[in-house]
Structure formats: structure tokens, C-alpha cells
Design an enzyme around this catalytic site. Sequence first.
Site, mmCIF file in Angstrom:
data_model
loop_
_atom_site.group_PDB
_atom_site.id
_atom_site.type_symbol
_atom_site.label_atom_id
_atom_site.label_comp_id
_atom_site.label_asym_id
_atom_site.label_seq_id
_atom_site.Cartn_x
_atom_site.Cartn_y
_atom_site.Cartn_z
ATOM 1 N N TYR A 1 0.832 -1.208 0.000
ATOM 2 C CA TYR A 1 0.000 0.000 0.000
ATOM 3 C C TYR A 1 0.863 1.252 0.000
ATOM 4 C CZ TYR A 1 0.898 0.825 4.990
ATOM 5 O OH TYR A 1 1.504 1.086 6.198
ATOM 6 N N CYS A 2 0.224 2.380 -0.349
ATOM 7 C CA CYS A 2 0.865 3.702 -0.278
ATOM 8 C C CYS A 2 -0.177 4.689 0.256
ATOM 9 C CB CYS A 2 1.415 4.117 -1.657
ATOM 10 S SG CYS A 2 0.145 4.371 -2.915
ATOM 11 N N ALA A 3 -0.086 5.939 -0.156
ATOM 12 C CA ALA A 3 -1.014 6.953 0.351
ATOM 13 C C ALA A 3 -2.425 6.789 -0.229
ATOM 14 C CB ALA A 3 -0.480 8.355 0.064
ATOM 15 N N GLY B 1 -2.869 4.849 -3.509
ATOM 16 C CA GLY B 1 -2.951 3.658 -4.340
ATOM 17 C C GLY B 1 -2.179 3.623 -5.642
ATOM 18 N N ILE C 1 -3.638 4.061 2.246
ATOM 19 C CA ILE C 1 -3.851 4.230 3.682
ATOM 20 C C ILE C 1 -4.950 5.269 3.956
ATOM 21 C CG2 ILE C 1 -2.092 5.969 4.141
ATOM 22 C CD1 ILE C 1 -1.440 4.101 6.696
#
Length: 123
Positions: free
Chosen positions: A81-83, A85, A110
Site C-alpha cells: 500500500y501507499c497513500a 494507491g 492508507i
Amino acid sequence: MNQKKASPETSSPQELTTTTVVNLNPTEFQSKSAQGIIIDVRTPEEIAAGKIAGALEMDYFLPSFQSQVDELPMDKEIFIYCAVGSRSREAAEMLLQQGFTKVYHLSGGIQAWAQKGLPIVQE
């Protein structure tokens, strides 16, 4: 584009299956990721605001990202995951190209996780 379309009667289910990144919503990601490796591909500054408990920190933008990927076991499920997507989607596709077969992506990153009220830790 002369791709031959497989008909159901001539193709086995195995032939129709291709390895792709599996998108999961935050609830699915939370329930399935307990038995896998969770990777946060955001920058240290972004991670300082909080991350998913137990996530490995592997900044996608650093040159060392590739060597960190090389250390991951190929037979484990990878949850990434990242901020929001997009970065993690790119990273997930890269893992597939390198031979990983069980790659899961947190749709919405996230931010979607936090909007669902799921736990975020600061370390």
C-alpha cells in the site's frame, strides 16, 4: 491484433488464469494480510504520520527499493500500500514482473484505510 480468443471448450481453467495484482478494499486487506508480508511504499515523511502495524517500510522512490524487493521471499503473500494507491499499484505490478505470484494491493491506500477507521500506528 491477431490474438486468438480461447473458447471455453478448448481451454483448461489453468490456461485462463493469469497472475495479476489483486485489489482489496481496506476490510479485506486487514483480514487477509495477517498471514502475509505488508509493505508500505511511502516516503519516511509520509510514514511518520502513521502506518499499518507491522508494515515493512520500503520507499518506492529510493534506488534501494529494488534490493529490498530482492530480499523478500517469493513464496509469501505480499500486501502492498501507499497513500492513495497509485505508487503501490506500480510497485505491485513490478513485483509480478519479477516473479511474485501472490501480490495484493490496498485500493485507495492508507487514506481509504483511515476513512474506514482501521488502526494506524506511529513508531
